[in-house]
Design a protein around this motif. Structure first.
Motif, mmCIF file in Angstrom:
data_model
loop_
_atom_site.group_PDB
_atom_site.id
_atom_site.type_symbol
_atom_site.label_atom_id
_atom_site.label_comp_id
_atom_site.label_asym_id
_atom_site.label_seq_id
_atom_site.Cartn_x
_atom_site.Cartn_y
_atom_site.Cartn_z
ATOM 1 N N ARG A 45 21.560 -23.635 3.369
ATOM 2 C CA ARG A 45 22.481 -22.521 3.260
ATOM 3 C C ARG A 45 23.247 -22.657 1.945
ATOM 4 O O ARG A 45 23.707 -23.743 1.598
ATOM 5 N N TYR A 94 25.679 -15.203 6.242
ATOM 6 C CA TYR A 94 26.718 -15.684 7.135
ATOM 7 C C TYR A 94 28.077 -15.598 6.459
ATOM 8 O O TYR A 94 28.208 -15.958 5.295
ATOM 9 N N GLY A 114 25.604 -14.501 11.692
ATOM 10 C CA GLY A 114 24.598 -14.167 10.703
ATOM 11 C C GLY A 114 24.058 -12.758 10.872
ATOM 12 O O GLY A 114 23.957 -12.246 11.981
#
Length: 121
Positions: A45, A94, A114
């Motif tokens: 991420r 997110y 998300g």
């Protein structure tokens, strides 16, 4: 006790635009940093953009000039305006909000569930 509700994701063509929103609700003493991250399957991420309480922003190089992050402190909401979208922007996005639940609590980072953004060629 605190929840983040994301909206605005979807399927768009290259060059199109989307506007993501993330609203925090529940008992919150204060909100500090707010940001957007994205993740592709099998990869880490990564930060997309962030904004602090003073309105100062920071963007990842791939989105500079195309994405704009903003926040509405009265609504406990952070937005991400995405323009000139490219296929490489495809990911799950997110939101992350750093909150302080009470005056005596430490800061805590919370994640939204998300929202999928898919950019087609």
């Amino acid at each position: 006790q605190v929840q983040l509700v994301e909206s605005g994701g979807g399927l768009v063509q290259a060059g199109g635009s989307l506007r993501l929103s993330c609203a925090a609700s529940g008992i919150i003493f204060s909100i500090h940093e707010m940001g957007w991250y994205r993740q592709v399957s099998g990869k880490q991420r990564e930060l997309v953009a962030e904004v602090n309480r003073g309105g100062n922003t920071n963007y990842a190089d791939p989105v500079k000039g195309r994405f704009t992050i903003s926040r509405d402190n009265a609504k406990n909401t952070v937005y991400l305006q995405m323009n000139s979208l490219k296929p490489e922007d495809t990911a799950v996005y997110y939101c992350n909000v750093v909150v302080q639940k009470t005056k005596w609590s430490s800061q805590l980072g919370l994640w939204g569930q998300g929202t999928q953004v898919t950019v087609s060629s």
